[in-house]
Design a protein around this motif. Structure first.
Motif, PDB file in Angstrom:
ATOM      1  N   VAL A 153      27.195 -44.726   3.848  1.00  0.00           N
ATOM      2  CA  VAL A 153      27.171 -43.495   3.203  1.00  0.00           C
ATOM      3  C   VAL A 153      25.865 -43.235   2.157  1.00  0.00           C
ATOM      4  N   HIS A 154      25.881 -44.702   1.737  1.00  0.00           N
ATOM      5  CA  HIS A 154      24.725 -44.557   0.383  1.00  0.00           C
ATOM      6  C   HIS A 154      23.401 -44.122   1.272  1.00  0.00           C
ATOM      7  N   VAL A 155      22.755 -44.424   2.384  1.00  0.00           N
ATOM      8  CA  VAL A 155      21.678 -44.057   2.974  1.00  0.00           C
ATOM      9  C   VAL A 155      21.427 -42.503   3.065  1.00  0.00           C
ATOM     10  N   HIS A 156      22.833 -41.954   3.564  1.00  0.00           N
ATOM     11  CA  HIS A 156      22.850 -40.598   3.847  1.00  0.00           C
ATOM     12  C   HIS A 156      22.856 -39.723   2.471  1.00  0.00           C
ATOM     13  N   GLN A 157      23.622 -40.346   1.405  1.00  0.00           N
ATOM     14  CA  GLN A 157      23.440 -39.634   0.093  1.00  0.00           C
ATOM     15  C   GLN A 157      22.044 -39.754  -0.382  1.00  0.00           C
ATOM     16  N   LEU A 158      21.125 -40.933  -0.396  1.00  0.00           N
ATOM     17  CA  LEU A 158      19.867 -40.690  -0.702  1.00  0.00           C
ATOM     18  C   LEU A 158      19.177 -39.603   0.014  1.00  0.00           C
ATOM     19  N   LEU A 159      19.395 -39.356   1.351  1.00  0.00           N
ATOM     20  CA  LEU A 159      18.614 -38.413   2.014  1.00  0.00           C
ATOM     21  C   LEU A 159      19.144 -36.952   1.454  1.00  0.00           C
ATOM     22  N   LEU A 160      20.237 -36.776   0.946  1.00  0.00           N
ATOM     23  CA  LEU A 160      20.658 -35.622   0.546  1.00  0.00           C
ATOM     24  C   LEU A 160      19.909 -35.278  -0.879  1.00  0.00           C
ATOM     25  N   TYR A 161      19.292 -36.284  -1.577  1.00  0.00           N
ATOM     26  CA  TYR A 161      18.217 -35.839  -2.613  1.00  0.00           C
ATOM     27  C   TYR A 161      17.089 -35.046  -2.370  1.00  0.00           C
ATOM     28  N   ALA A 162      16.678 -35.746  -0.971  1.00  0.00           N
ATOM     29  CA  ALA A 162      15.423 -35.077  -0.463  1.00  0.00           C
ATOM     30  C   ALA A 162      15.985 -33.642  -0.007  1.00  0.00           C
ATOM     31  N   VAL A 163      16.851 -33.225   0.513  1.00  0.00           N
ATOM     32  CA  VAL A 163      17.255 -32.249   1.335  1.00  0.00           C
ATOM     33  C   VAL A 163      17.796 -31.211   0.326  1.00  0.00           C
ATOM     34  N   PHE A 164      18.374 -31.604  -0.765  1.00  0.00           N
ATOM     35  CA  PHE A 164      18.870 -30.508  -1.692  1.00  0.00           C
ATOM     36  C   PHE A 164      17.471 -30.265  -2.613  1.00  0.00           C
ATOM     37  N   GLY A 165      16.845 -31.080  -2.827  1.00  0.00           N
ATOM     38  CA  GLY A 165      15.401 -31.008  -3.518  1.00  0.00           C
ATOM     39  C   GLY A 165      14.702 -29.942  -2.692  1.00  0.00           C
ATOM     40  N   GLN A 166      14.423 -30.082  -1.498  1.00  0.00           N
ATOM     41  CA  GLN A 166      13.713 -29.005  -0.744  1.00  0.00           C
ATOM     42  C   GLN A 166      14.186 -27.566  -0.892  1.00  0.00           C
ATOM     43  N   ALA A 167      15.808 -27.744  -0.625  1.00  0.00           N
ATOM     44  CA  ALA A 167      16.444 -26.288  -0.934  1.00  0.00           C
ATOM     45  C   ALA A 167      15.999 -25.688  -2.123  1.00  0.00           C
ATOM     46  N   LEU A 168      16.208 -26.319  -3.141  1.00  0.00           N
ATOM     47  CA  LEU A 168      15.910 -25.996  -4.798  1.00  0.00           C
ATOM     48  C   LEU A 168      14.512 -25.607  -4.886  1.00  0.00           C
ATOM     49  N   ILE A 169      13.474 -26.149  -4.355  1.00  0.00           N
ATOM     50  CA  ILE A 169      12.273 -25.925  -4.669  1.00  0.00           C
ATOM     51  C   ILE A 169      11.954 -24.661  -3.717  1.00  0.00           C
ATOM     52  N   ALA A 170      12.423 -24.412  -2.539  1.00  0.00           N
ATOM     53  CA  ALA A 170      12.031 -23.303  -1.947  1.00  0.00           C
ATOM     54  C   ALA A 170      12.749 -22.173  -2.540  1.00  0.00           C
ATOM     55  N   CYS A 171      13.906 -22.126  -3.207  1.00  0.00           N
ATOM     56  CA  CYS A 171      14.653 -21.218  -3.828  1.00  0.00           C
ATOM     57  C   CYS A 171      13.763 -20.841  -5.209  1.00  0.00           C
ATOM     58  N   LEU A 172      12.922 -21.971  -5.687  1.00  0.00           N
ATOM     59  CA  LEU A 172      12.277 -21.337  -6.879  1.00  0.00           C
ATOM     60  C   LEU A 172      11.245 -20.735  -6.433  1.00  0.00           C
ATOM     61  N   GLU A 173      10.408 -21.104  -5.292  1.00  0.00           N
ATOM     62  CA  GLU A 173       9.268 -20.414  -4.611  1.00  0.00           C
ATOM     63  C   GLU A 173       9.716 -19.021  -4.494  1.00  0.00           C
ATOM     64  N   THR A 174      10.887 -18.441  -4.179  1.00  0.00           N
ATOM     65  CA  THR A 174      11.197 -17.111  -3.928  1.00  0.00           C
ATOM     66  C   THR A 174      10.650 -16.226  -5.201  1.00  0.00           C
ATOM     67  N   PHE A 175      10.644 -16.951  -6.551  1.00  0.00           N
ATOM     68  CA  PHE A 175      10.511 -16.355  -7.603  1.00  0.00           C
ATOM     69  C   PHE A 175       8.957 -16.602  -8.135  1.00  0.00           C
ATOM     70  N   HIS A 176       8.455 -17.894  -7.611  1.00  0.00           N
ATOM     71  CA  HIS A 176       7.198 -18.413  -8.173  1.00  0.00           C
ATOM     72  C   HIS A 176       6.123 -18.474  -6.896  1.00  0.00           C
ATOM     73  N   ARG A 177       6.190 -17.541  -5.823  1.00  0.00           N
ATOM     74  CA  ARG A 177       5.395 -17.798  -4.930  1.00  0.00           C
ATOM     75  C   ARG A 177       3.861 -18.170  -4.917  1.00  0.00           C
ATOM     76  N   GLY A 178       3.558 -19.105  -4.432  1.00  0.00           N
ATOM     77  CA  GLY A 178       2.011 -19.394  -4.205  1.00  0.00           C
ATOM     78  C   GLY A 178       1.665 -20.338  -5.455  1.00  0.00           C
ATOM     79  N   ASN A 179       2.504 -20.942  -6.103  1.00  0.00           N
ATOM     80  CA  ASN A 179       2.555 -22.053  -7.078  1.00  0.00           C
ATOM     81  C   ASN A 179       2.257 -23.326  -6.309  1.00  0.00           C
ATOM     82  N   VAL A 180       0.905 -23.673  -6.332  1.00  0.00           N
ATOM     83  CA  VAL A 180       0.621 -24.943  -5.427  1.00  0.00           C
ATOM     84  C   VAL A 180       1.357 -26.235  -5.880  1.00  0.00           C
ATOM     85  N   ILE A 181       1.670 -26.221  -7.109  1.00  0.00           N
ATOM     86  CA  ILE A 181       2.512 -27.733  -7.687  1.00  0.00           C
ATOM     87  C   ILE A 181       3.968 -27.634  -6.886  1.00  0.00           C
ATOM     88  N   LEU A 182       4.442 -26.468  -6.669  1.00  0.00           N
ATOM     89  CA  LEU A 182       5.968 -26.400  -6.137  1.00  0.00           C
ATOM     90  C   LEU A 182       5.571 -26.492  -4.634  1.00  0.00           C
TER      91      LEU A 182
END
Lengths: 277, 277, 277, 277
Positions: free
Chosen positions: C152-181
């Motif tokens: 369970v723990h190793v898969h939960q850690l994976l979820l940090y990366a997965v949901f992190g990517q989801a969150l950043i992709a959604c932020l990019e919807t509004f801040h497109r072309g921001n190289v840091i994101l």
């Protein structure tokens, strides 16, 4: 609600709302995009306002009917809430549903005030919609105590769609007229609608055998099913959006603007409401 | 607190604060909106600043009185905190309440510095208010250990309003002068106030029978009740806003601006503080 | 998936995607930054669009292959899902993986429509990517019932990366072309890829002894390991970014722009797609 | 760490960092505010850059010393991690602390690259700081398994400050140079520092009796204590900010700018780095 019909009815309402909103926002976006080739003939500011007034009158009507129906159906509370002889609350579910309708009704009233009387800030209609969805999710959240595993799970999945709509409506308060937010909200409305039907089929199957509400593999199947509903809702929104966009463009090509002088006059008054923030 | 009065007192304070803020923000918004027809006569920048100084002096006074009262009431701690003979903490609740008052007092002091001395960034007053609400919610959050189910539930519901206010005040740090955020915060302040009264009636009923604190149907009723309080708070804010808006407009029509030259001079200095970010 | 290969395969795909994206965004950013010394020769708007179409065709191809493979491998479901004789669901894992591929395929299709046909708002490609990652995380979240602690723990850690990517992709919807994101998303993609390999090594060690899945010190070591993977991913992204930046700059110095007249014509059409929001 | 010193040491480091940052940001803000009366004499862009290089060299040095110290102290791991004879992990705590130092070191290296070589986007230094704080909180979060109630509680309270700093540093990536965010981050850094000392006094009292780690009233007292630490940190930041602001202003009045021509030349190069986003 506790019946197949009790889930199919709100499901159908949300499906209709989702399709209506998808059409509306797609049309308004297509018109905004094609302004330079005379699209504003199709939607002056006055007609947009009439559209909003019509839409919110319908929502208000259905909210009122819903509240009355929850109170005065065959085994309804008829405005009773507490049983003084047995000293406990009765009809709590009917009252909770009536409260949900109440908030959607309030949102419609505020929208009418905003669009008809212009006595309040424009963004208030989205905020009230967001609060109405939040309230719906909030009441569902404390609705689930002591039910079986699958029953809780399908309602929790519903909450993703409900709170998602609330969140997006609140974001729209600040980013009004963003077509991506609008279509995402439509997608979640469709998802909520079709998921209500799914809940009906799972918990109260109209035909065939009962589902085992404590089987873990059922829960995993239902989770995947939710993804499919989401994919389906995205498909419906995508097809509707593309159809309406191409229809607007093809109609604009067939009927070129007649007089440029006339057009300019119209354009000044035809600006979208959303741009007058 | 553990008494009906102990909940009715902060409830009344928050109700008064909510109504006061609703009036203030509605008035300022009406004045900003009607600038072009001379509304700035009613609120020069200097009078706005006097208003802020008055408001924060009152908050500071009540915070100070609250802190002193919590320490020196009949069975208060009188600045004692640890019982060395029995080796345990005493009067923790009184000290916690005094800490809550302390943060509201700090927020008022910073507001006074910001508005009177102009020695700090303007947005700091909202940030400090947000921190004060956050601190209140934070102390309540770790206040609930080992209580009965309904007791925990009514306090958790209170936290929605408290953390909601904290969040909105923090948002206002960045979007100052947004009337929708301001009115939403007022709504939540009223909700907090009326819910404190509700908690008093539920946990320490002044008359009538005790509530069964472990009955699940009581919990469901209370949840719905919270929605009604929210609807009521929205209604109060809505009515107040509309009344003040129309009063400002009707008064402006009765007394047209006398001299345009004079007006222009006033306008330059009459700009709202919020616009000078 | 339940095998070493079943984790190494998606791990490799995400590693390749992470490196590809890092290269792409670094290159585009270097070109945008050095516009004034003629960098736009290297990437006209048309070539950017071809790049996007190529990239999304590859993603679509792999998603399709993935879906087909999950269905028709040796012991796959071949489109069966329910075992009517034994009355339970079969092959749920294969179907879940196929659903994950489906969403990435949908995202690729929408991206193709956006970049090839220009029939939809540009930001939609990031939103769909965000939804695809969110859907992946969502299915993993309800995937973990009843497994051992470390699993369970190793898969939960994976979820940090997965949901992190989801969150950043959604932020990019509004801040497109921001190289840091963009680079942060690349880092998380690499993290997800290398963590899939780690999961494979921990749960299905190809050689050496089995891990004790209920030992708490193993769990603490794995948590620290995740930090090291993150540091490693940041290092890879950093080195790639610096290499590409300096390569672009050195190449620009060697080959000065030939004719200014020609260049100006190119520049007009060479604007980055991201700037035409 | 498991000792009083082990908590006092990082506490002191964070206290020093908090006071240093408060001074730096207050000074830079005072200079930006008083630009029109010649404040830019005190801080040219070059001196700002030297300041950043100095600061990050110090952080890098301490991170390196910290990593080496954690490895080579008397009972340290000396780069060993796994005990092959007894087949379990050893020295996990030392390695975790070294990992925390590693991320702060990485943040310092990236900051040096950003400010010295200007080869990367400016906002990257805040993002890396945010990731370093996030990593610290993340490792602490999975650090607490199986400890006593009060031990878990004081570390959870620490996490509020740590994740708060991470969040604010990430916000600064987008809103660079916002003095309110900067001072809020300084406040939380001071809070983290003084709270480390508090943890040391509670868990490893250097004199006096042990605390009862399972007493609920201790937990309530500690929660309130955290509020007082926050109030204290806000007080320190407030006093420092006001002192530095008034010092800058009084010094500007005493020494008026000598030559306007000279000043203008300086001003061009003296712009704050933060304004060149």
């Amino acid at each position: 609600m506790g019946s197949f019909k009790g889930h199919a009815l709100p499901g159908s309402l949300f499906l209709v709302a989702g399709i209506w909103w998808t059409g509306k926002y797609s049309l308004l976006h297509a018109i905004r995009k094609n302004k330079n080739i005379g699209s504003t003939r199709f939607a002056s500011r006055a007609s947009q306002r009439r559209l909003e007034i019509f839409e919110n009158s319908v929502i208000l009507f259905f909210s009122f009917v819903g509240m009355v129906a929850e109170q005065f159906v065959a085994d309804g509370p008829r405005l009773h809430l507490y049983d003084f002889t047995e000293k406990h609350w009765k009809y709590l579910h009917n009252w909770q549903h009536a409260t949900m309708y109440l908030f959607f009704g309030l949102a419609a009233i505020v929208s009418l005030i905003v669009h008809a009387a212009e006595a309040a800030p424009l963004a208030l209609d989205r905020l009230m919609l967001g609060i109405a969805f939040f309230n719906e999710g909030f009441l569902f959240l404390y609705h689930l105590h002591g039910r079986s595993m699958l029953d809780v799970h399908v309602h929790q999945l519903l909450l993703y769609a409900v709170f998602g709509q609330a969140l997006i409506a609140c974001l729209e308060t600040f980013h009004r007229g963003n077509v991506i937010l609008e279509l995402l909200r439509c997608t979640l409305t469709l998802l909520q609608g079709s998921w209500f039907w799914e809940i009906g089929f799972v918990l109260y199957p109209p035909s065939g055998p009962e589902w085992d509400l404590n089987d873990h593999s059922n829960m995993m199947f239902i989770t995947m099913c939710y993804s499919w509903h989401l994919a389906f809702a995205m498909l419906v929104v995508g097809v509707l959006y593309c159809t309406i966009s191409s229809m607007v463009r093809s109609r604009l090509k067939r009927t070129p603007p007649v007089e440029m002088g006339l057009l300019k006059m119209q354009e000044r008054d035809a600006e979208s409401e959303d741009e007058n923030l």
